[in-house]
Design a protein around this motif. Structure first.
Motif, short mmCIF file in Angstrom:
data_model
loop_
_atom_site.label_atom_id
_atom_site.label_comp_id
_atom_site.label_asym_id
_atom_site.label_seq_id
_atom_site.Cartn_x
_atom_site.Cartn_y
_atom_site.Cartn_z
N ALA A 3 0.85 -1.15 0.00
CA ALA A 3 -0.03 0.03 0.12
C ALA A 3 0.98 1.21 -0.10
CB ALA A 3 -1.07 -0.14 1.28
N LEU A 4 1.87 1.27 0.98
CA LEU A 4 2.91 2.28 0.81
C LEU A 4 3.68 2.61 -0.40
CD1 LEU A 4 4.09 2.41 4.40
CD2 LEU A 4 2.18 3.99 3.49
N ASP A 35 -7.90 -6.58 1.70
CA ASP A 35 -7.82 -5.93 0.15
C ASP A 35 -9.21 -6.27 -0.52
OD1 ASP A 35 -7.54 -5.46 -2.38
OD2 ASP A 35 -5.31 -6.18 -2.61
N ALA A 36 -10.00 -5.33 -0.73
CA ALA A 36 -11.33 -5.59 -1.02
C ALA A 36 -11.52 -6.08 -2.40
CB ALA A 36 -12.15 -4.21 -0.76
N MET A 71 -8.16 -1.89 2.10
CA MET A 71 -6.68 -1.70 2.04
C MET A 71 -6.39 -0.31 1.26
SD MET A 71 -3.65 -2.53 3.43
CE MET A 71 -3.96 -4.38 3.79
N GLU A 72 -7.28 0.03 0.69
CA GLU A 72 -7.10 1.50 -0.02
C GLU A 72 -7.17 2.49 1.06
OE1 GLU A 72 -9.37 3.94 -3.54
OE2 GLU A 72 -9.75 1.97 -3.37
N LYS A 73 -8.27 2.21 1.88
CA LYS A 73 -8.38 3.38 2.83
C LYS A 73 -7.39 3.23 3.95
CE LYS A 73 -12.50 4.74 1.23
NZ LYS A 73 -12.85 6.29 0.67
N ASP A 132 -4.17 4.96 2.77
CA ASP A 132 -3.95 6.43 2.88
C ASP A 132 -3.57 6.82 4.25
OD1 ASP A 132 -4.69 6.59 0.20
OD2 ASP A 132 -7.10 6.87 0.34
N ARG A 133 -4.41 6.26 5.21
CA ARG A 133 -4.32 6.70 6.65
C ARG A 133 -2.98 6.25 7.13
NH1 ARG A 133 -8.84 3.27 9.32
NH2 ARG A 133 -7.81 3.95 11.19
N LEU A 134 -2.38 5.30 6.55
CA LEU A 134 -1.06 4.96 7.13
C LEU A 134 0.19 5.91 6.33
CD1 LEU A 134 1.02 3.12 8.45
CD2 LEU A 134 0.98 1.52 6.70
#
Length: 375
Positions: free
Chosen positions: A26-27, A173-174, A359-361, A364-366
């Motif tokens: 994700a990062l 991961d949706a 995981m998309e949301k 972003d937060r991480l």
């Protein structure tokens, strides 16, 4: 920013899969330079996951720590991201103590009573400065430039230890999960599911609670079944116990599936079960991976109202919260009796994941949290 994610277990285990491999991916998608060092996958691929927790002697652990430290020493990283506090933490922590290398601590379970450090206190004192598991955990947390936790309970635990705490749940991961197949045959059996690692008596008791609740459901719905998927130290004990005491109940035991296969299993399932047979700090601190996978797959979920689950599920809307085995049976029956109710819960559960726990949301937060750190 170059970040090395450091995990104790391999990608097959949910905490490392989501919070090392998943977060690193994700990062990376958000412009960070990330890598993963899994002690199981990259340093001890010849061992089983169970060996990493129960069968390693101190000498073997020390060899892994030294190999891990050498790999990290040669890694041009700005930051280490340590997932869990077990013996593997000694590698980056040693480099922090000697070379002041910076790190973030990711803490997803209250592991203090279950920590996998060195068996001999002298090795823990040498590498961590203490032989007490709680003191080691707190010391690692205090020296981190930030901490990431998976639940509200862990957020409260970490707050006095570190001024920078971000709560990032163990989501999913949706894109990997889809709601149950609409084309499933009308006469397909109503399928309940529990899946996980039966690693000890705590989890054994949770699964037995699910079996006992389902026994009563199966009397009214003999065409239903409870699918139990997993493995672990207590897996065979669970099978033997069920055959001895619940041989009349339609239970189906399936061994361990690789994570890539679970979305297909969930698509053939109607209702996910998440029982907790005990209430302690470990349970209250959990951010259960299976909960998010159930919901992402559009299962109607029945879960014990303990800890983080109550922050995710709004009972009667995107799942059902229960207090004990009796209320669990009632909730399972309510869902079994009404396809429309199941479908409503299913749709709302899926939307909850898309809105808050994909995981998309979470990525972003991480990413936003990582940008605030003094690196």
């Amino acid at each position: 920013m170059r970040i090395v994610f450091i995990g104790h277990s391999g990608e097959q285990y949910p905490h490392t899969r989501v919070r090392c491999y998943g977060f690193a991916k994700a990062l990376k998608e958000r412009g960070f330079d990330t890598r993963v060092l899994s002690f199981k996958d990259h340093l001890a691929d010849h061992l089983r996951e169970e060996d990493m927790y129960a069968h390693l002697r101190d000498r073997e652990k020390m060899k892994l720590v030294l190999r891990g430290a050498w790999k990290l020493l040669c890694e041009p990283a700005d930051l280490f991201y340590i997932q869990k506090v077990h013996f593997h933490t000694a590698s980056p922590y040693l480099l922090h103590r000697i070379l002041r290398r910076k790190y973030v601590l990711d803490y997803d379970d209250y592991d203090v009573p279950l920590s996998n450090f060195f068996n001999r206190g002298r090795w823990n004192r040498l590498l961590f400065g203490s032989h007490k598991w709680d003191a080691i955990t707190e010391k690692v947390a205090r020296n981190a430039i930030g901490t990431v936790v998976s639940s509200h309970a862990l957020e409260e635990y970490m707050a006095p230890l570190n001024s920078r705490v971000a709560r990032i749940e163990t989501g999913v991961d949706a894109h990997d999960f889809r709601p149950p197949r609409e084309e499933r045959p009308a006469d397909a059996p109503l399928t309940f599911l529990w899946n996980g690692i039966v690693w000890g008596d705590e989890i054994f008791r949770c699964v037995v609670m699910a079996i006992q609740a389902f026994e009563l459901v199966s009397r009214e719905f003999p065409h239903s079944r409870l699918l139990i998927v997993g493995g672990g130290f207590q897996w065979q004990r669970l099978i033997d116990f069920s055959k001895q005491h619940y041989d009349h109940v339609p239970l189906i035991f399936q061994g361990w599936y690789p994570p890539q296969a679970m979305p297909s299993v969930l698509r053939e399932t109607d209702i996910g079960i998440l029982p907790f047979a005990l209430d302690n700090e470990w349970v209250r601190s959990k951010s259960p991976t299976k909960l998010f996978e159930y919901m992402a797959a559009g299962l109607a979920v029945v879960a014990s109202d303990i800890g983080e689950v109550g922050h995710v599920i709004q009972s009667g809307q995107n799942g059902i919260l229960v207090k004990d085995q009796e209320s669990m049976t009632e909730a399972m029956l309510a869902l079994a009796r009404s396809r429309e109710y199941r479908q409503t819960i299913s749709a709302n559960a899926r939307q909850t994941i898309l809105d808050r726990y994909s995981m998309e949301k979470l990525g972003d937060r991480l990413a936003e949290f990582m940008k605030t750190l003094p690196v």
